[in-house]
Motif scaffolding. Sequence first.
Motif, PDB file in Angstrom:
ATOM      1  N   PHE A 169      47.414  25.494  47.527  1.00  0.00           N
ATOM      2  CA  PHE A 169      48.503  25.848  48.439  1.00  0.00           C
ATOM      3  C   PHE A 169      49.110  24.545  48.961  1.00  0.00           C
ATOM      4  CE2 PHE A 169      50.316  26.655  52.563  1.00  0.00           C
ATOM      5  CZ  PHE A 169      50.924  27.891  52.453  1.00  0.00           C
ATOM      6  N   PHE A 170      50.347  24.260  48.539  1.00  0.00           N
ATOM      7  CA  PHE A 170      50.997  23.001  48.924  1.00  0.00           C
ATOM      8  C   PHE A 170      52.210  23.301  49.791  1.00  0.00           C
ATOM      9  CE2 PHE A 170      49.245  21.727  44.647  1.00  0.00           C
ATOM     10  CZ  PHE A 170      48.171  21.009  45.170  1.00  0.00           C
ATOM     11  N   LYS A 171      52.285  22.614  50.898  1.00  0.00           N
ATOM     12  CA  LYS A 171      53.406  22.789  51.812  1.00  0.00           C
ATOM     13  C   LYS A 171      53.848  21.413  52.303  1.00  0.00           C
ATOM     14  CE  LYS A 171      54.825  25.660  55.724  1.00  0.00           C
ATOM     15  NZ  LYS A 171      54.386  26.640  56.739  1.00  0.00           N
ATOM     16  N   GLY A 172      55.152  21.182  52.309  1.00  0.00           N
ATOM     17  CA  GLY A 172      55.652  19.878  52.718  1.00  0.00           C
ATOM     18  C   GLY A 172      57.140  19.710  52.518  1.00  0.00           C
ATOM     19  N   HIS A 173      57.707  20.462  51.576  1.00  0.00           N
ATOM     20  CA  HIS A 173      59.149  20.384  51.349  1.00  0.00           C
ATOM     21  C   HIS A 173      59.901  20.924  52.571  1.00  0.00           C
ATOM     22  CE1 HIS A 173      59.653  18.857  47.307  1.00  0.00           C
ATOM     23  NE2 HIS A 173      58.686  19.639  46.863  1.00  0.00           N
ATOM     24  N   GLY A 174      61.067  20.341  52.797  1.00  0.00           N
ATOM     25  CA  GLY A 174      61.881  20.788  53.919  1.00  0.00           C
ATOM     26  C   GLY A 174      62.962  21.765  53.541  1.00  0.00           C
ATOM     27  N   GLY A 175      62.966  22.203  52.306  1.00  0.00           N
ATOM     28  CA  GLY A 175      63.979  23.155  51.850  1.00  0.00           C
ATOM     29  C   GLY A 175      63.446  23.996  50.704  1.00  0.00           C
ATOM     30  N   VAL A 176      64.321  24.781  50.102  1.00  0.00           N
ATOM     31  CA  VAL A 176      63.949  25.647  48.975  1.00  0.00           C
ATOM     32  C   VAL A 176      63.504  24.780  47.805  1.00  0.00           C
ATOM     33  CG1 VAL A 176      64.798  27.347  47.327  1.00  0.00           C
ATOM     34  CG2 VAL A 176      65.537  27.444  49.712  1.00  0.00           C
ATOM     35  N   VAL A 177      62.360  25.126  47.218  1.00  0.00           N
ATOM     36  CA  VAL A 177      61.852  24.397  46.051  1.00  0.00           C
ATOM     37  C   VAL A 177      62.568  24.953  44.818  1.00  0.00           C
ATOM     38  CG1 VAL A 177      59.815  23.652  44.800  1.00  0.00           C
ATOM     39  CG2 VAL A 177      59.643  24.195  47.233  1.00  0.00           C
ATOM     40  N   THR A 178      63.337  24.100  44.137  1.00  0.00           N
ATOM     41  CA  THR A 178      64.219  24.548  43.058  1.00  0.00           C
ATOM     42  C   THR A 178      63.666  24.312  41.670  1.00  0.00           C
ATOM     43  OG1 THR A 178      65.353  22.418  43.172  1.00  0.00           O
ATOM     44  CG2 THR A 178      66.287  24.239  44.462  1.00  0.00           C
ATOM     45  N   SER A 179      62.740  23.374  41.501  1.00  0.00           N
ATOM     46  CA  SER A 179      62.209  23.064  40.171  1.00  0.00           C
ATOM     47  C   SER A 179      60.751  22.675  40.288  1.00  0.00           C
ATOM     48  CB  SER A 179      63.012  21.929  39.523  1.00  0.00           C
ATOM     49  OG  SER A 179      63.014  20.781  40.344  1.00  0.00           O
TER      50      SER A 179
END
Length: 896
Positions: free
Chosen positions: A150-160
């Motif tokens: 379970f990875f969390k850290g992006h500040g927006g929608v993960v696109t790729s």
Amino acid sequence: MAGAGEAEASALAFRGLKRNYRCVQSLQQFYNGRPYAVSSDGSFLACACDDKVKLVNACSASVRAVLEGDTEAVTALALSPDDKFLFSASHSRLIRVWDLSSFKCVRSWKGHDGPVMAMACHSSGGLLATAGADRKVLVWDVDGGYCTHFFKGHGGVVTSIMFHPDPSCLLVFSGSDDATVRVWNLKTKKCVAVLEKHFSTVTSLALSESDQILLSGGRDKVVNLWDLRDYSFKKTVPTYETIEDVRVIYPGTRLASYIQTFESTRKMRKDGSPVSIWFLTVGEQGIVRIWSSESTLCLYEQQSSDTTLVSEDNSRRGFISAVVLPLDQGLLCVTSDQQFLFYNFDQAPKKELQLNLYKRLVGYNEEIIDLKFVGEDEQLLAVATNLEEVRVYDVGTMSCSYVLVGHTDIVLCLDTCVLNTGKAYIVTGSKDNSVRLWNAASKRCVGVASGHMGAVGAVAFSKKHRNFFVSGSSDRTIKVWGLDSLSESLNQETKLKAKAIVAGHDKDINCLAVSPNDALVCSGSQDRNACVWRLPDLVSVAVLKGHKRGIWSVEFSPVDQCVLTASGDKTIKYWLISDGTCLRTFEGHTAGVLRASFVTRGMQLVSCGADGLLKLWTVKTSECVATYDQHESKVWALAVGKKTERLATGGGDAVINLWEDSTAADKEEDLRKTEEVALKSQELENALSDKDYVRTIQLAFELRMPHKLFRLFSELCRERLADDPIEEVVRTLGKEELRLLLEFVREWNTRSQSCHVAQFVLFRIFRVFPPTEIIQVKGVRELLEGLIPYSQRHFSRIDRLTRSAFLLDYTLARMAVLEPVAAAPSPPDGSRLLAGPGGGWPGIGGSELEIGGGGDEAAEEKLHLKKRKSGKSRRGSEKKIKDAVERDLSAISVQG
């Protein structure tokens, strides 16, 4: 004799009539959005189509299978490395695993808090990574269906998202619309690097052959290169267009060898320079570019785009993704208007790199408005959809051969013709008020006819001389355009001139037709009238009045001086031109008739309408021979081949169907089936005479003879053989045959005369097959729902009958209390009553009761004594029975 000769001639003529058409090929909508996946060998595509996933043959655009969804649009797709499993996700956040051998969902789960936007499968096939709109990256165990990371850290929608191709290097790369790329380590379960150099959404990720360089492309019009050894930024390659996909060209492929040759001839690589990484990009401009990482120069750029649609701001709608096909099959690019473009690479004579488009698959056609066959061999089909372009399909493969682009608004109508010179032409009318003439061989516009003040809704070519065409418009005028001034020697469009013009209707003109001898033209309009005009001056000949709604189709008979019209009033009318009278009216459509055309040398006609039906009619009898329901919406377009009389239909469901006459094939098939049935029937009789019951039952199944089966089962039910043939046959039944037998049993079970046979067979079915197998039979629920109530009724009836039989036994048993009395002396007159064969009451075992003289009082006293002894312990019902017996006894009197 003359009458007999005419009847024979008529019968011979009707022998050539068509009795049936068969849909032999269909081009369906199979792709309408971004998610898709390509198999490892490039043989098929997995495409998202609304809430379904369709597996499409890459060669013929035929749909192999349809995987039903959960009513929510599919958002992401991925294939396992061995193509055995397909992973899908939808807006419902449900992730599914499909077994492509059985096309069934074998596993499903939920994990994200928002839609899954991308997914990737590990090279081992055991792990699946998903990127979500909830800004999370999750890694799943495919077999167990549980989350491992379970990875969390992006500040927006993960696109790729992408796995490292080396199985021993457990890294996951993800790009987001927060303009960052993150690297996740599966061993430590941590983010090991955040790559920040983009200024807009990261749309694509790729790895070099050495697995040491990461390429990231974004909508900020650059491709960044990163060194994975220390996660450092290496360089930026400006592309000057929004990037949607980046693909690395690996050494050893044909394309790589072409690029290497190209670089050596141009001396673009300096001696001692590091090995360059070649990659291609696609984006908003709809062209393919190939780049060198070392020189940051564009090695190749397409001269013109093969994308056809233009957006409202006149910018071309480009590519949304690209895939380098395996086994040197070339390049696949996907356009924003749902087209799959297949390219192969070649070298020009000057060692220039060439990118050739060799196949185009159209995933979605919008609404089919009109279509016609092209050329003498009729192997091409020109299709006008709800777009400003005309797509020409190859009938054999149903792939789009080429696209005619030139109109600036929706194309409403088209017609085709082969000139006396042998060249095939296509004429199209559009909402941009113009008519264009196209050369089908050179695929370019050779003539433009301008002058209409409204949308051109109808065009028709000359049939005999083929030197003009006619157009009709919403400006209510009809124009005749000559081809005398047409010149293809110049590399520009010829301005065509109108030879005649007439304002012939009060409303929009919907359809036009030219007579076979080029002497007349007929027009149909929304004003409910059809008008016949004499060419070339467009002089009025007749006005055909009688329809109650607008006319959508007109056509001249090839053998009579008659015109066929189809209208929105649900009827087709057959008119005599000389006096404008209606000879026949064809009624049968349940909605407006949109197209009607003659077939079988004018003896029959086909029609289609807003009810989605295609109908075949006989002109002489006005009889509807056959009706076909192959479309789900209005059928706007109908084309009839001039030579083969093959049909093509298209409508609002974006489906194109091809039909062929199957009359002869159906007749041969019927004869073959008749012969086969005769042979099997004789074999059945032989088996029955030999008392080979197993073979007899099997043949009765094959011949679908329920009455024969019933008689056979009835006989076996009576005989009760030691070796039960029914059970032996039931053991060999498959799922389909078992369903058929249950249907027969359900029918027999509805009648009391045959229910015992039904229960006899049903008992053996349930004894042979366990419930787990029976519930797998298709439609078993409906079959059991039909069996249960009748079975309950039969068992209730048998129960009542059994109870009645017990009551009779009970009654007779209770009557046995009347014990025989001692014989009294015979009266003087010898009078005696013998109530049974042995001198007693019937059913009392031959007991005898003597009545007469002084013995009456003794017998009566004994009888009352017996009643008192037994009456205390009997119920009310028993008392009633005894009272009835007493009444019967008291009624007996013997005359002395």
